[in-house]
Motif scaffolding. Structure first.
Motif, PDB file in Angstrom:
ATOM      1  N   VAL A 107      96.425   1.121 122.386  1.00 23.60           N
ATOM      2  CA  VAL A 107      97.458   2.000 121.825  1.00 23.60           C
ATOM      3  C   VAL A 107      96.813   3.315 121.402  1.00 23.60           C
ATOM      4  O   VAL A 107      95.831   3.332 120.668  1.00 23.60           O
ATOM      5  N   ARG A 108      97.364   4.419 121.859  1.00 26.50           N
ATOM      6  CA  ARG A 108      96.782   5.727 121.562  1.00 26.50           C
ATOM      7  C   ARG A 108      97.388   6.361 120.310  1.00 26.50           C
ATOM      8  O   ARG A 108      96.762   7.218 119.694  1.00 26.50           O
ATOM      9  N   SER A 109      98.587   5.960 119.930  1.00 24.74           N
ATOM     10  CA  SER A 109      99.222   6.510 118.732  1.00 24.74           C
ATOM     11  C   SER A 109      98.634   5.830 117.490  1.00 24.74           C
ATOM     12  O   SER A 109      98.793   4.623 117.295  1.00 24.74           O
ATOM     13  N   ARG A 110      97.961   6.601 116.645  1.00 19.44           N
ATOM     14  CA  ARG A 110      97.331   6.041 115.461  1.00 19.44           C
ATOM     15  C   ARG A 110      98.370   5.522 114.472  1.00 19.44           C
ATOM     16  O   ARG A 110      98.145   4.516 113.796  1.00 19.44           O
ATOM     17  N   SER A 111      99.507   6.196 114.372  1.00 19.53           N
ATOM     18  CA  SER A 111     100.545   5.744 113.431  1.00 19.53           C
ATOM     19  C   SER A 111     101.116   4.395 113.854  1.00 19.53           C
ATOM     20  O   SER A 111     101.326   3.508 113.018  1.00 19.53           O
ATOM     21  N   VAL A 112     101.352   4.225 115.168  1.00 22.70           N
ATOM     22  CA  VAL A 112     101.860   2.951 115.664  1.00 22.70           C
ATOM     23  C   VAL A 112     100.829   1.853 115.455  1.00 22.70           C
ATOM     24  O   VAL A 112     101.164   0.735 115.029  1.00 22.70           O
ATOM     25  N   LYS A 113      99.575   2.155 115.727  1.00 27.97           N
ATOM     26  CA  LYS A 113      98.515   1.165 115.561  1.00 27.97           C
ATOM     27  C   LYS A 113      98.408   0.726 114.100  1.00 27.97           C
ATOM     28  O   LYS A 113      98.288  -0.468 113.801  1.00 27.97           O
ATOM     29  N   ARG A 114      98.445   1.679 113.177  1.00 29.62           N
ATOM     30  CA  ARG A 114      98.346   1.332 111.760  1.00 29.62           C
ATOM     31  C   ARG A 114      99.545   0.513 111.304  1.00 29.62           C
ATOM     32  O   ARG A 114      99.411  -0.414 110.501  1.00 29.62           O
ATOM     33  N   PHE A 115     100.727   0.871 111.811  1.00 23.96           N
ATOM     34  CA  PHE A 115     101.932   0.128 111.429  1.00 23.96           C
ATOM     35  C   PHE A 115     101.828  -1.328 111.897  1.00 23.96           C
ATOM     36  O   PHE A 115     102.105  -2.256 111.127  1.00 23.96           O
ATOM     37  N   TYR A 121      98.756  -8.156 109.438  1.00 24.10           N
ATOM     38  CA  TYR A 121      97.849  -8.841 108.514  1.00 24.10           C
ATOM     39  C   TYR A 121      98.398  -8.966 107.098  1.00 24.10           C
ATOM     40  O   TYR A 121      97.758  -9.567 106.232  1.00 24.10           O
ATOM     41  N   LEU A 122      99.614  -8.452 106.838  1.00 20.88           N
ATOM     42  CA  LEU A 122     100.220  -8.617 105.516  1.00 20.88           C
ATOM     43  C   LEU A 122     100.438 -10.080 105.146  1.00 20.88           C
ATOM     44  O   LEU A 122     100.202 -10.463 103.986  1.00 20.88           O
ATOM     45  N   PRO A 123     100.875 -10.956 106.064  1.00 21.36           N
ATOM     46  CA  PRO A 123     101.065 -12.369 105.682  1.00 21.36           C
ATOM     47  C   PRO A 123      99.809 -13.058 105.173  1.00 21.36           C
ATOM     48  O   PRO A 123      99.905 -14.055 104.448  1.00 21.36           O
ATOM     49  N   HIS A 124      98.630 -12.542 105.535  1.00 22.01           N
ATOM     50  CA  HIS A 124      97.392 -13.157 105.073  1.00 22.01           C
ATOM     51  C   HIS A 124      97.283 -13.137 103.552  1.00 22.01           C
ATOM     52  O   HIS A 124      96.661 -14.023 102.952  1.00 22.01           O
ATOM     53  N   PHE A 125      97.885 -12.159 102.916  1.00 15.11           N
ATOM     54  CA  PHE A 125      97.771 -12.000 101.475  1.00 15.11           C
ATOM     55  C   PHE A 125      98.842 -12.783 100.715  1.00 15.11           C
ATOM     56  O   PHE A 125      98.853 -12.754  99.479  1.00 15.11           O
ATOM     57  N   LEU A 126      99.742 -13.441 101.425  1.00 19.44           N
ATOM     58  CA  LEU A 126     100.758 -14.253 100.765  1.00 19.44           C
ATOM     59  C   LEU A 126     100.178 -15.604 100.383  1.00 19.44           C
ATOM     60  O   LEU A 126      99.399 -16.195 101.126  1.00 19.44           O
ATOM     61  N   SER A 127     100.588 -16.088  99.238  1.00 18.77           N
ATOM     62  CA  SER A 127     100.170 -17.420  98.807  1.00 18.77           C
ATOM     63  C   SER A 127     100.721 -18.476  99.760  1.00 18.77           C
ATOM     64  O   SER A 127     101.812 -18.327 100.318  1.00 18.77           O
ATOM     65  N   ILE A 128      99.950 -19.559  99.934  1.00 18.78           N
ATOM     66  CA  ILE A 128     100.414 -20.651 100.785  1.00 18.78           C
ATOM     67  C   ILE A 128     101.704 -21.253 100.243  1.00 18.78           C
ATOM     68  O   ILE A 128     102.575 -21.684 101.004  1.00 18.78           O
TER      69      ILE A 128
END
Length: 306
Positions: A107-115, A121-128
């Protein structure tokens, strides 16, 4: 080896960088207290332990508890479930982060890649506990999924009460929660691949697929093998917390694994010696898998943890 001043090199390094080494004190104390000292309790796998009695058991029983679980049909059922869930988790949760990292790398668009990275990886920070609650809300008889099935004229499905659905539910939730976090490691490894290799491949007429196969994947192979060995090391330790929160007696045939069986035998029933024997057996298998994977990786691709 001793230096001219008479001090060994490690002492000089410790004296020079003591501030850095002091940062390792708390992690070392943590592992010593919660990982290594509890290993002394494995002795009760060979001794009869009674609550309120000696910390290391009352009397010697030898291999009695090992023979007991080797003839226990329930143990072999949960052992099979552990192998199946571990294999399915490894099959999906190991390659998918690589695939996602390769796609994001294109992906060449940095904004799309960051989004995409942030969302993945947001679900990784959710409690089990939160993840399990979300799964139960979505898949309950009155949950979102069954409301959709009713809307299209289908009959609701009791997903959480049917043993045949449990493995799909567990592996899917693991993929959703872990793939994005694993992608970060591979994206970091991709930054170390020499760009001149891609230029040389393009000059030779290699397509994007060929560049990925012959340049990108070999470039991140050490990271891939390291993470594979670590994943194999946790092969037998299938997620205890999530399974404990999601399973019920109706799903025991496919959901009950060694860790949950140990919980019921050791904590609920109070048979700690039997539980310690099963836990020691599981640990020995896990250690064997790690040593074997490390040796195979070192011989096959020249990459290993030690």
């Amino acid at each position: 080896m001793v230096t001219v001043t008479g001090r060994p090199p490690w002492r000089r390094a410790l004296r020079r960088d003591w501030q850095l080494y002091s940062l390792a004190v708390l992690p070392l104390l943590f592992f010593l207290t919660f990982r290594y000292l509890p290993m002394l309790g494995n002795v009760i796998a060979f001794r009869r332990f009674q609550p309120g009695g000696s910390l290391f058991g009352e009397y010697w029983t030898g291999l009695r508890y090992f023979r007991l679980f080797l003839t226990d049909p329930t143990f072999w059922s949960v052992f099979t479930n552990t192998l199946v869930l571990g294999a399915l988790t490894l099959l999906f949760c190991f390659p998918l982060p690589i695939v996602l990292a390769l796609l994001l790398n294109e992906v060449r668009s940095r904004s799309v890649k960051r989004f995409v990275q942030s969302v993945s990886y947001l679900p990784h920070f959710l409690s089990i506990v939160i993840v399990a609650a979300m799964v139960m809300q979505l898949l309950s008889v009155d949950g979102t999924v069954n409301q959709f099935l009713r809307a299209v004229g289908a009959e609701p499905v009791p997903f959480l009460q049917q043993a045949g659905w449990f493995r799909t539910i567990y592996v899917s939730s693991e993929v959703w929660q872990t793939v994005g976090w694993g992608t970060i490691l591979y994206l970091a490894a991709l930054t170390t691949v020499d760009g001149d290799l891609y230029e040389a491949a393009r000059i030779d007429g290699a397509s994007r697929w060929r560049q990925t196969w012959h340049v990108t994947l070999p470039g991140i192979r050490p990271t891939m093998m390291t993470l594979l060995i670590l994943n194999i090391g946790t092969f037998m330790a299938v997620g205890f917390e999530k399974i404990l929160l999601l399973y019920n007696p109706l799903t025991y045939p496919t959901a009950d694994v060694i860790s949950t069986y140990l919980f019921r035998v050791g904590i609920v029933s109070g048979n700690l010696s039997y539980a310690a024997a099963i836990g020691l057996f599981e640990a020995v298998i896990g250690l064997t898998l790690v040593l074997s994977a490390n040796a195979i990786s070192r011989r096959a691709v020249g990459t290993s943890l030690w």
